[in-house]
Design an enzyme around this catalytic site. Structure first.
Site, short mmCIF file in Angstrom:
data_model
loop_
_atom_site.label_atom_id
_atom_site.label_comp_id
_atom_site.label_asym_id
_atom_site.label_seq_id
_atom_site.Cartn_x
_atom_site.Cartn_y
_atom_site.Cartn_z
N PHE A 77 -19.46 -6.16 -12.52
CA PHE A 77 -18.77 -4.98 -13.06
C PHE A 77 -18.98 -4.97 -14.57
O PHE A 77 -18.67 -5.94 -15.25
CB PHE A 77 -17.27 -5.01 -12.74
CG PHE A 77 -16.56 -3.75 -13.19
CD1 PHE A 77 -16.52 -2.64 -12.37
CD2 PHE A 77 -15.96 -3.69 -14.43
CE1 PHE A 77 -15.88 -1.47 -12.78
CE2 PHE A 77 -15.31 -2.53 -14.85
CZ PHE A 77 -15.28 -1.42 -14.03
N ASP A 91 -21.95 -10.49 -20.49
CA ASP A 91 -20.78 -9.63 -20.51
C ASP A 91 -19.55 -10.53 -20.46
O ASP A 91 -19.19 -11.05 -19.41
CB ASP A 91 -20.82 -8.68 -19.31
CG ASP A 91 -19.56 -7.83 -19.17
OD1 ASP A 91 -18.55 -8.13 -19.84
OD2 ASP A 91 -19.58 -6.89 -18.36
N LYS A 131 -11.31 -6.24 -24.00
CA LYS A 131 -10.03 -6.66 -23.42
C LYS A 131 -9.16 -7.42 -24.41
O LYS A 131 -8.44 -6.83 -25.20
CB LYS A 131 -10.27 -7.44 -22.13
CG LYS A 131 -10.75 -6.55 -20.96
CD LYS A 131 -10.78 -7.30 -19.66
CE LYS A 131 -11.27 -6.45 -18.50
NZ LYS A 131 -10.34 -5.38 -18.11
#
Length: 406
Positions: free
Chosen positions: A140, A225, A254
């Site tokens: 993702f 990532d 995040k």
């Protein structure tokens, strides 16, 4: 209580795009790892806003930074630079392999920039035919059309028209699969060192080392990532540091802002030099307000005390989950690193992760899943030990309910 929840649900369905299925309760206040809803009911937070609130809710250092910068300068656009952005960039460079930083607003934007940079660097510095991106099933990387296409989950990318071309997906942790598709047309291999949405699945040491070697052999960039796994989440500032395998480009978001929207793409001077003024950009990215908060978050997280505490908390989570499993035999495996943990449900309870989440909420616990069979834990990196014990007690009650109704 039921009336307030019904009003909130009715309003949500009237005014919001129908792409979320929020919990029945509406959080209105948080402090540390505790949250209160509209009725004043208290919850222990093991979700961390999906690994975002790394220092809990309303951490004093972040609140102070927000207040201080909020009275100075909020936004000037990238026609100018600003002091908080320069300070934050220098601190990220000092703490990592990086020599250049690009700021954006979300993990998807940071990844979009990373993938564009990888292709632009390859085409301008090596060959115009070097555009293939190798990525992994169950990955993702965000919700833009490019990032959902690189992400290995068709449920997020199907139905939006033609997808960006020259993207190949192979099984995660399978070096032979990468070896079979990498060639001199490959510009990048893109991966999460710990797949988050894909089930909290850490990469193996041999896999990451092998991918690094293959990238070097084929003049391809290695892109990590670390949107979810970065900023201390796995027990080091970034997960690549556990493996001793250095990427060419790294993305983070995040927890970078501890809840304030900000992301970053980190790379080397050589790779960054492919770009020129106007090649890429963003209006809000690197604004002073976000960077000031992120600098405060980095200053707190990147300390020996916090890093050591993550491993201690990891041990308590795993130990308690194993005790619960001894009684209920509900998990086949507890995996992950630091405070990014996944508890895989046993075959008898496959598909029950959401049921456990709902039961946990009714017991006053905020929890995540990673697919239908994985409970995901991404709490504050400084969560109080008393909150861990209380949250686990509530989780056990929720599991007892699900087991009893199964």
């Amino acid at each position: 209580m039921a009336k307030q929840q019904a009003v909130a649900r009715d309003t949500f369905e009237k005014v919001m795009l129908p792409i979320y299925a929020p919990a029945d309760f509406v959080p209105v206040r948080g402090k540390g790892s505790r949250v209160w809803d509209q009725q004043g009911r208290e919850y222990v937070d093991f979700a961390g806003g999906i690994a975002v609130t790394a220092l809990g809710h309303c951490h004093p250092a972040l609140v102070a930074a927000l207040h201080e910068q909020g009275e100075k300068l909020w936004h000037v656009s990238n026609v100018f630079t600003n002091e908080p952005a320069l300070r934050l960039a220098q601190k990220l460079i000092d703490a990592t392999f990086a020599e250049r930083v690009f700021f954006a607003n979300s993990g998807a934007e940071a990844n979009e920039a990373a993938f564009k940079l990888a292709r632009y660097y390859a085409s301008s510095k090596i060959s115009p035919f070097k555009s293939k991106i190798i990525a992994f099933h169950h990955a993702f990387h965000g919700r833009t059309l490019f990032t959902v296409s690189v992400g290995g989950q068709p449920k997020y990318s199907d139905g939006f028209g033609p997808k960006p071309a020259d993207i190949v997906h192979v099984p995660f942790n399978d070096l032979d699969a990468v070896r079979a598709v990498i060639d001199d047309h490959t510009c990048a291999v893109v991966l999460e060192p710990v797949q988050g949405e894909g089930g909290v699945m850490p990469a193996t040491q041999s896999f990451l080392q092998g991918v690094r070697e293959l990238c070097d052999r084929h003049q391809a960039l290695l892109v990590f990532d670390e949107v979810q796994s970065g900023m201390g989440r796995t027990g080091k500032l970034f997960t690549y540091m556990h493996y001793g395998v250095t990427p060419d480009i790294l993305t983070t978001a995040k927890a970078l802002g501890g809840g304030f929207p900000i992301s970053a793409m980190l790379t080397t001077h050589e790779i960054a030099s492919a770009m020129q003024v106007g090649t890429h950009g963003t209006t809000y990215g690197g604004n002073p307000l976000a960077c000031a908060v992120a600098e405060a978050a980095l200053d707190v997280i990147n300390t020996p005390e916090v890093m050591a505490g993550i491993e201690e908390r990891h041990g308590l989570f795993v130990e308690t989950l194993e005790k619960i499993n001894t009684q209920y035999n509900i998990f086949t495996q507890v995996r992950g690193m630091g405070l990014l943990l996944g508890a895989e449900l046993s075959p008898a309870y496959h598909g029950k992760a959401r049921d456990i989440l709902h039961a946990a909420a009714s017991e006053g616990l905020m929890l995540l899943n990673a697919g239908p069979d994985i409970l995901r834990f991404a709490p504050s990196l400084v969560i109080e030990f008393a909150d861990i014990h209380e949250g686990m007690a509530r989780l056990e009650k929720a599991i007892a309910k699900v087991v009893g109704s199964h």
